[in-house]
Write an enzyme that holds these catalytic residues in place. Structure first.
Site, short mmCIF file in Angstrom:
data_model
loop_
_atom_site.label_atom_id
_atom_site.label_comp_id
_atom_site.label_asym_id
_atom_site.label_seq_id
_atom_site.Cartn_x
_atom_site.Cartn_y
_atom_site.Cartn_z
N LYS A 1 12.02 -5.92 1.55
CA LYS A 1 12.84 -5.93 2.85
C LYS A 1 12.67 -6.57 4.36
O LYS A 1 13.55 -7.15 4.73
CB LYS A 1 12.22 -4.55 3.36
CG LYS A 1 13.50 -3.31 4.54
CD LYS A 1 13.54 -2.46 4.90
CE LYS A 1 14.02 -1.76 6.04
NZ LYS A 1 13.94 -0.77 6.88
N GLU B 1 1.92 -10.97 0.81
CA GLU B 1 1.66 -10.96 -0.37
C GLU B 1 3.07 -11.09 -1.25
O GLU B 1 2.66 -12.07 -1.83
CB GLU B 1 1.19 -9.55 -0.83
CG GLU B 1 -0.16 -8.86 -0.22
CD GLU B 1 -0.31 -8.51 0.99
OE1 GLU B 1 1.31 -8.75 2.26
OE2 GLU B 1 -0.69 -7.27 2.09
N GLY C 1 11.57 1.62 3.82
CA GLY C 1 10.95 0.92 2.39
C GLY C 1 10.68 1.64 1.28
O GLY C 1 10.89 1.64 0.35
N ARG C 2 9.76 2.91 2.08
CA ARG C 2 9.06 3.93 0.93
C ARG C 2 10.45 4.77 0.66
O ARG C 2 10.53 5.42 -0.42
CB ARG C 2 8.62 4.66 2.24
CG ARG C 2 8.55 5.08 3.21
CD ARG C 2 7.43 5.70 3.58
NE ARG C 2 7.45 6.04 5.01
CZ ARG C 2 7.88 5.24 6.00
NH1 ARG C 2 6.78 3.55 6.37
NH2 ARG C 2 8.24 5.81 7.43
N GLU D 1 2.39 7.54 4.82
CA GLU D 1 3.23 6.08 5.29
C GLU D 1 4.12 7.18 6.45
O GLU D 1 4.13 6.87 7.60
CB GLU D 1 4.14 5.05 4.68
CG GLU D 1 4.47 4.10 5.82
CD GLU D 1 4.54 3.11 4.67
OE1 GLU D 1 5.07 2.70 4.55
OE2 GLU D 1 3.43 1.74 4.39
N HIS E 1 -9.99 17.23 -16.72
CA HIS E 1 -10.95 16.38 -17.44
C HIS E 1 -11.32 15.99 -16.09
O HIS E 1 -12.53 14.96 -16.43
CB HIS E 1 -10.83 15.99 -18.23
CG HIS E 1 -9.84 17.32 -19.59
ND1 HIS E 1 -10.72 17.87 -20.59
CD2 HIS E 1 -9.38 17.47 -19.95
CE1 HIS E 1 -10.17 18.86 -20.96
NE2 HIS E 1 -8.56 18.20 -20.68
N LYS F 1 -2.61 -6.40 9.77
CA LYS F 1 -1.75 -7.83 9.26
C LYS F 1 -2.30 -8.38 9.89
O LYS F 1 -2.25 -9.67 9.64
CB LYS F 1 -0.83 -7.13 9.25
CG LYS F 1 -0.01 -6.67 7.54
CD LYS F 1 1.30 -6.54 7.04
CE LYS F 1 2.52 -5.41 7.16
NZ LYS F 1 3.90 -5.13 7.17
O1 F6P Z 1 3.08 -3.04 5.20
C1 F6P Z 1 3.29 -1.98 4.77
C2 F6P Z 1 4.80 -2.11 4.46
O2 F6P Z 1 6.21 -2.81 5.62
C3 F6P Z 1 6.26 -0.84 4.05
O3 F6P Z 1 6.40 0.25 5.03
C4 F6P Z 1 6.78 -1.45 3.32
O4 F6P Z 1 7.38 -0.39 1.62
C5 F6P Z 1 6.45 -2.49 2.23
O5 F6P Z 1 5.22 -2.73 3.73
C6 F6P Z 1 6.24 -4.04 2.08
O6 F6P Z 1 7.54 -4.46 2.60
P1 F6P Z 1 8.88 -5.30 2.36
O7 F6P Z 1 9.22 -4.73 1.70
O8 F6P Z 1 8.80 -5.61 3.73
O9 F6P Z 1 8.28 -6.23 2.00
#
Ligand code: F6P
Length: 549
Positions: A206, A212, A267-268, A353, A384, A512
């Site tokens: 987003k 990452e 995002g979620r 979240e 189990h 972060k």
């Molecule tokens: O760090 C949390 C977050 O911002 C989530 O809310 C989001 O889904 C995820 O990281 C990934 O963010 P992005 O889509 O901006 O890479």
């Protein structure tokens, strides 16, 4: 804003709780033969049995009253109208617009968002068709066989969960891969399985600033260029999904290869947007549309059904009953379906979240519990493993048991065993087993006297453990869409009751920020920053372990 704990219904529910907590569901079922009938509800292809909860009509009346007093009717209207209910980010919350199949206008800042929603959907459809049909060719003129999604959190879990859940609907030529972890292992292992000539990388973020994702995307690009040896080939193998066009261009992906979405999509909550591109590539436009249709059915239901017959509202308010009155801080998601094995992880982000907050929208602290800890696993495997605790442990954690009724597509004899377990677990959690029943059972096995009595307390199940049974006719795109939307709205309702903003996530920022500083120290780009002695020691250990490099 109104003080939740001062609302008349809040207090009235406490008075009722004093009696209600003594009730055993066994008795509630015995005294009301119609209970299952009355506490069941069907929406589209979803059926919810909420009768195995520690509730009575009085509980439900109180909970629905609480929802009204907390302003839920107004908040639902505000969300669907595109008002900026995400106040800390000054944003509307409009995942419902992404599946607004009636196309009725929804305005944000005076602009109807529907034309741009439809235009991105159309572009996604065309692109998906080209890739799936084999018309879109890689740099050596071969069709795409592998899609690698690079993203994390909402830019990973939604597409991953849906693609796993709907695998039987997937394109037979297409292999789906999802890379979220920055540890290097996940990308390395994925790259071993794919060929540069036939792989499409979908970089999803987003913000397009997530360390990452950008690290994985850069490494994937290097890997690709080492093989293709032609910058121009990147356009055929890398597309981006983001709200941040500039960052995508800076990264080196041509904006014509970017699929857009907007800041009013959390995002979620984004799998319905262009973030769903891998879903569309795998399932096709028609099935993606069906997913949207299923969500739309739930949206309409949520918006219009009276609270007493409203699936997300019921799920949410029964949840509130446990979290705030019984004090149960955990909730289990147990899908009885291997295809749904990522659903617990997806709901975990969605719920925790969104509602893992302790500050209300007016800045004041809450003085009650908020989001439960969401956890889970496929139900059969859970049985189990951790179900022991759910049956006889000291925690009482409500459980959602999720399954499909039809055995379509299953191997002969398997589905009956599976469903027998779903129903048996729900019954066992509710009924439990009394000391008297245990005695009878042991006596029938020939035990007696002291040996029998010594075993009785261990074999007693208190029961009275709540479950919701959520049944689909069949796990298909439409029903999955409805199921996900039901959880989204449940979470929204709980956020409204607690007076928190379910759509920001400031809590993930601190880690972060600190990671950036520490990364600088680990790579030698930054001199030692100020840390506590534990963090200093950990950094030192890293340095020692990597001295020779
Ligand atoms: O760090 C949390 C977050 O911002 C989530 O809310 C989001 O889904 C995820 O990281 C990934 O963010 P992005 O889509 O901006 O890479």
């Amino acid at each position: 804003m109104s003080e939740l704990t001062q609302l008349p219904a809040w207090q009235k529910l406490w008075d009722h709780f004093a009696d209600a907590k003594q009730l055993h569901m066994r008795e509630l079922f015995e005294s009301d033969p119609e209970r299952a009938e009355r506490y069941g509800l069907e929406v589209g292809g979803l059926f919810l049995d909420y009768s195995k909860n520690r509730i009575t009509d009085e509980t439900l009346q109180g909970l629905m009253q609480l929802a009204r007093e907390a302003g839920l009717p107004e908040r639902i209207k505000s969300m669907f109208k595109g008002e900026k209910i995400n106040t800390t980010e000054n944003r509307a919350v409009l995942h419902v617009a992404l599946r607004n199949r009636t196309n009725s206008p929804i305005f944000v800042d005076g602009e109807d968002v529907m034309p741009k929603v439809n235009s991105v959907l159309e572009r996604m459809g065309k692109f998906a068709h080209a890739v799936r049909s084999g018309e879109w060719l890689g740099y050596t003129n071969q069709p795409i066989t592998d899609i690698v999604n690079i993203g994390i959190g909402g830019s990973d879990l939604g597409p991953l969960m849906v693609c796993s859940a709907l695998r039987p609907f997937g394109h037979p030529r297409m292999n789906m891969h999802f890379v979220s972890n920055v540890d290097g292992a996940q990308l390395k292992e994925t790259l071993k399985k794919v060929h540069s000539e036939t792989t499409l990388f979908v970089v999803e973020s987003k913000t397009f600033t997530t360390q990452e994702t950008l690290t994985n995307a850069l490494t994937a690009r290097d890997w690709f260029l080492q093989r293709a040896r032609d910058e121009k080939a990147v356009a055929k193998h890398f597309v981006a999904v983001s709200t941040n066009q500039k960052a995508v261009a800076d990264f080196g992906i041509d904006p014509s290869n970017m699929f857009e979405f907007w800041d009013w999509v959390g995002g979620r909550y984004s799998l319905w947007s262009a973030i769903g591109l891998p879903i569309m590539l795998y399932l096709g436009e028609e099935n993606f549309t069906e997913l949207l249709n299923g969500a739309h059915i739930m949206d309409q239901h949520f918006r219009n059904a009276p609270f007493e017959q409203n699936m997300p509202v019921l799920l949410a308010m029964i949840g509130i009953w446990y979290i705030n009155y019984f004090g149960g801080g955990s909730h289990v998601i147990a899908p009885y379906d291997q295809y749904l094995h990522r659903l617990p992880a997806f709901i975990q982000q969605l719920d925790m979240e969104s509602n893992g907050k302790q500050t209300r929208t007016d800045g004041s602290p809450v003085n009650f519990e908020t989001a439960p800890i969401i956890w889970g696993e496929t139900g059969i495997n859970g049985q189990h493993a951790f179900f022991q605790l759910l049956h006889q442990g000291t925690h009482i954690s409500p459980i959602d048991l999720i399954a499909s009724l039809e055995s379509r597509g299953s191997l002969p004899g398997h589905h009956e065993i599976l469903l027998a377990n779903v129903f048996a677990q729900a019954e066992a959690f509710m009924r439990g087993k009394t000391a008297e029943e245990v005695r009878e059972e042991l006596a029938a096995q020939g035990m007696k006297g002291e040996a029998l009595e010594a075993l009785v307390p261990h074999k007693v199940f208190a029961g009275n453990r709540p479950t919701n049974t959520l049944l689909m006719s069949f796990l298909d795109p439409r029903n999955l869409g409805s199921l996900i939307a039901a959880y989204e709205h449940k979470i929204f309702v709980q956020g409204v009751i607690w007076g928190i903003n379910s759509f920001d996530q400031w809590g993930v920022e601190l880690g972060k920020q600190l990671a950036k500083t520490i990364h600088g120290e680990l790579t030698g780009k930054l001199k030692s920053a100020e840390h506590d002695s534990s963090t200093r020691r950990l950094i030192q250990l890293y340095r020692q372990a990597n001295k020779s490099k």
